[in-house]
Design an enzyme around this catalytic site. Structure first.
Site, PDB file in Angstrom:
ATOM      1  N   TYR A 144      41.284 -12.210  -5.654  1.00 11.48           N
ATOM      2  CA  TYR A 144      40.407 -12.511  -4.518  1.00 11.48           C
ATOM      3  C   TYR A 144      40.396 -14.018  -4.231  1.00 11.48           C
ATOM      4  O   TYR A 144      40.389 -14.446  -3.074  1.00 11.48           O
ATOM      5  CB  TYR A 144      38.988 -12.019  -4.786  1.00 11.48           C
ATOM      6  N   ARG A 151      44.003 -17.385   3.006  1.00 10.82           N
ATOM      7  CA  ARG A 151      43.266 -17.189   4.261  1.00 10.82           C
ATOM      8  C   ARG A 151      42.844 -18.534   4.839  1.00 10.82           C
ATOM      9  O   ARG A 151      43.082 -18.821   6.020  1.00 10.82           O
ATOM     10  CB  ARG A 151      42.038 -16.309   4.013  1.00 10.82           C
ATOM     11  N   TYR A 206      30.230 -22.036  -0.310  1.00  9.92           N
ATOM     12  CA  TYR A 206      30.108 -21.696  -1.733  1.00  9.92           C
ATOM     13  C   TYR A 206      30.693 -22.829  -2.579  1.00  9.92           C
ATOM     14  O   TYR A 206      31.748 -23.381  -2.234  1.00  9.92           O
ATOM     15  CB  TYR A 206      30.903 -20.423  -2.061  1.00  9.92           C
ATOM     16  N   ARG A 219      28.124 -14.602   8.140  1.00 10.92           N
ATOM     17  CA  ARG A 219      27.341 -13.462   7.646  1.00 10.92           C
ATOM     18  C   ARG A 219      27.222 -12.351   8.676  1.00 10.92           C
ATOM     19  O   ARG A 219      27.015 -11.189   8.338  1.00 10.92           O
ATOM     20  CB  ARG A 219      25.950 -13.942   7.225  1.00 10.92           C
ATOM     21  N   GLU A 324      28.587  -3.137  -2.064  1.00 12.97           N
ATOM     22  CA  GLU A 324      28.600  -4.051  -0.911  1.00 12.97           C
ATOM     23  C   GLU A 324      28.424  -3.189   0.332  1.00 12.97           C
ATOM     24  O   GLU A 324      28.984  -2.093   0.416  1.00 12.97           O
ATOM     25  CB  GLU A 324      29.933  -4.812  -0.874  1.00 12.97           C
TER      26      GLU A 324
HETATM   27  C1  3EB Z   1      29.683 -12.349  -0.577  1.00  7.40           C
HETATM   28  O1  3EB Z   1      28.643 -12.379   0.077  1.00  7.40           O
HETATM   29  C2  3EB Z   1      30.203 -10.995  -0.955  1.00  7.40           C
HETATM   30  O2  3EB Z   1      35.728 -12.883   1.573  1.00  7.40           O
HETATM   31  O3  3EB Z   1      35.713 -12.044   3.584  1.00  7.40           O
HETATM   32  C3  3EB Z   1      31.477 -10.299   1.667  1.00  7.40           C
HETATM   33  C4  3EB Z   1      32.023 -10.313   2.946  1.00  7.40           C
HETATM   34  C5  3EB Z   1      32.180 -10.879   0.632  1.00  7.40           C
HETATM   35  C6  3EB Z   1      33.256 -10.923   3.198  1.00  7.40           C
HETATM   36  C7  3EB Z   1      35.210 -12.190   2.450  1.00  7.40           C
HETATM   37  C8  3EB Z   1      33.409 -11.488   0.883  1.00  7.40           C
HETATM   38  C9  3EB Z   1      33.941 -11.502   2.162  1.00  7.40           C
HETATM   39  O4  3EB Z   1      30.269 -13.363  -0.948  1.00  7.40           O
HETATM   40  C10 3EB Z   1      31.647 -10.851  -0.751  1.00  7.40           C
END
Ligand code: 3EB
Length: 339
Positions: A144, A151, A206, A219, A324
């Site tokens: 990942y 990406r 992050y 989001r 999720e």
């Molecule tokens: C998170 O909130 C959970 O890498 O495109 C959620 C939605 C998550 C999209 C992405 C990852 C992705 O980090 C993981």
């Protein structure tokens, strides 16, 4: 604008029984739990994405059907298949299965950008990413995290911002270990409005504990002016940037639903759209199919017993996460619940 897209969940058999005129309104299909793309869909030029992840709690293959006004343009290039109206586009990207995951991610996003730009729908509303063996390692780094490097690299190369209001809503979850990277998306002529969750650090911010390059997604996205579509990204039991309730699927589900409710609140303050959990349609990714009953019950408690939900078995991008949830709402969707 904005009234021209809906999403129906149905058994594959039901889609195959639709009259041809109905199929011409289908922008794209994501198919779960099937061994192959049925010939009638392929022959009519409907983009069908076969997701290599099993359905949970259904007897046969299930599909998500994105429909719109009649498609005016469609196409198949070497590495992408798409259908578009004047306003919206569904696109699925093929990636060379030999490429390592980082390079595959970069290649997939380059193809995605090329295709949507060439067809006049440059704005990505929503991207789905399925990474086989997502928690496995490639050269000492979780796959990942490698995916995130590739990406982000493609966004940077194409001078697309990697943070802020123009990144797409997305999900990135697992798939069968030997499945090639799968990327498909909805794109639009006009820009959406990206939303962030006040309970969470934006994913594109992050810290490096979660990998050398941050994930590139928002989001949620709102699309359209007066009665917008709402795309809620894959949402998990994360507050701030930290995983909550590691290993406890019930509490993770509750935390996830609090996050989604917070996004619905933000949508209300951003555009005045009145949305409750009961107005949304959901897709749930379960790390373990055995968690189905617990998650189903929690979702029913929060969104009402008639909530439309597709459950899929797929690994989640953090090992401690068991669930999720993503969601979509559009104007005119029947209200199944007034909660
Ligand atoms: C998170 O909130 C959970 O890498 O495109 C959620 C939605 C998550 C999209 C992405 C990852 C992705 O980090 C993981």
């Amino acid at each position: 604008m904005g009234r021209s897209l809906d999403l129906r969940l149905m058994p594959l058999q039901q889609l195959l029984q639709q009259p041809a005129a109905r199929l011409d309104r289908v922008l794209g299909v994501s198919l779960f739990g099937a061994d192959a793309v049925p010939a009638p869909l392929r022959e009519r030029g409907v983009p069908v994405v076969r997701v290599q992840a099993p359905v949970v709690g259904a007897d046969g293959p299930v599909c998500e059907v994105w429909s719109s006004a009649p498609a005016v343009r469609c196409g198949r290039a070497a590495q992408a298949q798409w259908r578009a109206t004047d306003e919206l586009m569904f696109v699925s990207v093929d990636v060379d299965p030999q490429l390592p995951i980082e390079q595959a991610a970069a290649a997939a996003y380059r193809t995605l950008f090329d295709t949507v730009e060439a067809e006049g729908c440059p704005h990505l509303l929503r991207v789905w990413n399925h990474v086989g063996d997502i928690n496995g390692e490639a050269d000492g780094l979780e796959r990942y995290r490698c995916f995130n490097i590739g990406r982000q690299q493609a966004f940077v190369e194409r001078r697309r911002p990697v943070a802020g209001a123009s990144v797409p809503a997305a999900s990135a979850v697992g798939a069968r270990a030997d499945a090639p990277l799968l990327v498909y998306a909805l794109a639009a002529r006009q820009a959406p409005l990206a939303l962030e969750n006040p309970r969470q650090v934006s994913a594109y911010h992050y810290p490096a504990d979660y990998g050398p390059r941050a994930p590139t997604f928002s989001r949620a996205n709102l699309y359209g002016d007066d009665a917008p579509l709402l795309f809620v990204s894959g949402t998990a039991s994360i507050v701030g940037h930290q995983t909550q309730h590691p290993g406890d699927v019930r509490e993770q589900t509750r935390e996830t639903l609090r996050n989604i409710a917070a996004l619905a609140d933000i949508a209300r303050s951003a555009r005045g759209v009145q949305l409750a959990l009961g107005d949304l349609q959901f897709k749930v990714y379960l790390r373990a199919a055995a968690d189905h009953a617990v998650v189903r019950d929690e979702l029913a408690r929060a969104a009402g017993p008639n909530a439309e939900v597709l459950f899929v078995q797929a690994d989640i991008c953090r090992r401690e996460l068991r669930v999720e949830i993503e969601a979509f709402a559009w104007p005119g969707r029947e209200h199944t619940c007034l909660c």
